[in-house]
Design an enzyme around this catalytic site. Structure first.
Site, short mmCIF file in Angstrom:
data_model
loop_
_atom_site.label_atom_id
_atom_site.label_comp_id
_atom_site.label_asym_id
_atom_site.label_seq_id
_atom_site.Cartn_x
_atom_site.Cartn_y
_atom_site.Cartn_z
N ARG A 38 0.83 -1.21 0.00
CA ARG A 38 0.00 0.00 0.00
C ARG A 38 0.86 1.25 0.00
NH1 ARG A 38 -3.88 -0.48 5.00
NH2 ARG A 38 -1.88 -1.04 5.94
N LYS A 92 5.82 -15.20 9.73
CA LYS A 92 5.23 -15.52 11.03
C LYS A 92 4.71 -14.24 11.70
CE LYS A 92 8.06 -13.53 13.91
NZ LYS A 92 7.64 -12.66 15.03
#
Length: 312
Positions: A38, A92
């Site tokens: 973004r 993760k």
């Protein structure tokens, strides 16, 4: 598939720039073809997209994606990738909730897609030698101490304090990924205390008591407020002496000055990408939910203790 795996990286934050891009460049199994974020800009002149939907609509040839976004938005992005037939590497923690990860596993299996829940700390140099040594020992106690300065390691990362951001369990899950790998018996949460700043939704510190199926106690101490020397240590007491795994799994000390066997891996993220290439080539998945399940259980069983607001 024998040609390089055409890979797009989604989420171009600190971890992508510091770890993923160098590991990808050094692995001939992969060819970086695009980045998605973004914010930011193109990398090395490659195509750049503002969203996974833009990438999917572009017609660019892609075989796999590495998702380095905050966990709260990862499920929907991964589902889009799976629908496109792209293999998926999950940074993760693999999702904001355990149910999300299970849903992704089911979707990937149904689509014949390789899904990789990457636990980078498991690829530290001392982890596999520690696992091999402990497999032949009787464990009497284990202590996990993971203390670091959040201002140094997660500057400006407001998502970490939001629901699904894990707070201090973001690094704490690294410790659990190692512990669930090296300890020979499954363990579970008995009780927990979570220190939650009054202006945050996630804990800044935690103390968790585990016990394994043999009755062995395992204590974990997590703190995001550590200044000065940082601690990423696991100490395991056994019938043959004490094993210490320090520096996040990178340094192994055995009783009597024993020298552990070496490892073929050179750094955590190169090891992760070698494993991802392996499962993509084999058409399999690698998703271990044990670390995130223990975090979920700590939240379930934990007593929340209000503490002072966190101000960066």
């Amino acid at each position: 598939m024998s040609d390089p795996i055409r890979l797009a990286v989604v989420g171009m934050g600190k971890i992508a720039h510091d770890q993923h891009l160098p590991a990808i460049r050094d692995n001939a199994e992969f060819r970086l073809v695009a980045t998605v974020s973004r914010h930011g800009e193109a990398t090395d002149g490659l195509p750049f997209f503002a969203s996974i939907d833009e990438l999917a609509a572009s017609g660019l040839a892609v075989d796999a994606v590495a998702l380095c976004t905050p966990p709260q938005v990862r499920r929907s992005i991964a589902m889009t990738a799976i629908a496109k037939g792209w293999h998926v590497f999950l940074e993760k923690p693999p999702g904001a909730t355990l149910a999300e990860v299970v849903t992704l596993c089911d979707a990937a299996d149904a689509a014949g897609i390789s899904l990789f829940a990457s636990w980078h700390s498991r690829y530290a140099a001392g982890v596999e030698p520690a696992r091999a040594w402990l497999a032949e020992r009787t464990i009497t106690r284990a202590t996990i101490t993971w203390r670091e300065d959040v201002r140094v390691w997660h500057p400006g990362q407001h998502w970490i304090w939001e629901p699904g951001g894990f707070g201090v369990f973001d690094p704490g899950i690294n410790a659990l990924s190692i512990a669930t790998r090296i300890l020979p018996h499954a363990f579970f949460v008995e009780q927990a205390e979570l220190d939650v700043p009054s202006n945050c939704a996630a804990p800044i510190a935690a103390r968790v008591d585990f016990r394994d199926t043999q009755g062995t106690a395992i204590a974990m101490d997590l703190d995001f407020r550590q200044e000065g020397p940082q601690s990423w240590d696991i100490v395991v007491e056994t019938d043959a002496g004490t094993l210490t795994l320090a520096k996040g799994g990178g340094e192994l000390s055995l009783p009597g000055g024993e020298t552990p066997a070496g490892t073929a891996l050179h750094g955590e993220y190169p090891g992760l990408y070698a494993r991802f290439a392996e499962i993509v080539r084999a058409g399999t998945s690698d998703v271990d939910v044990a670390p995130i399940r223990l975090v979920a259980d700590a939240f379930l069983r934990g007593r929340h203790i209000p503490v002072d607001p966190f101000v960066e």
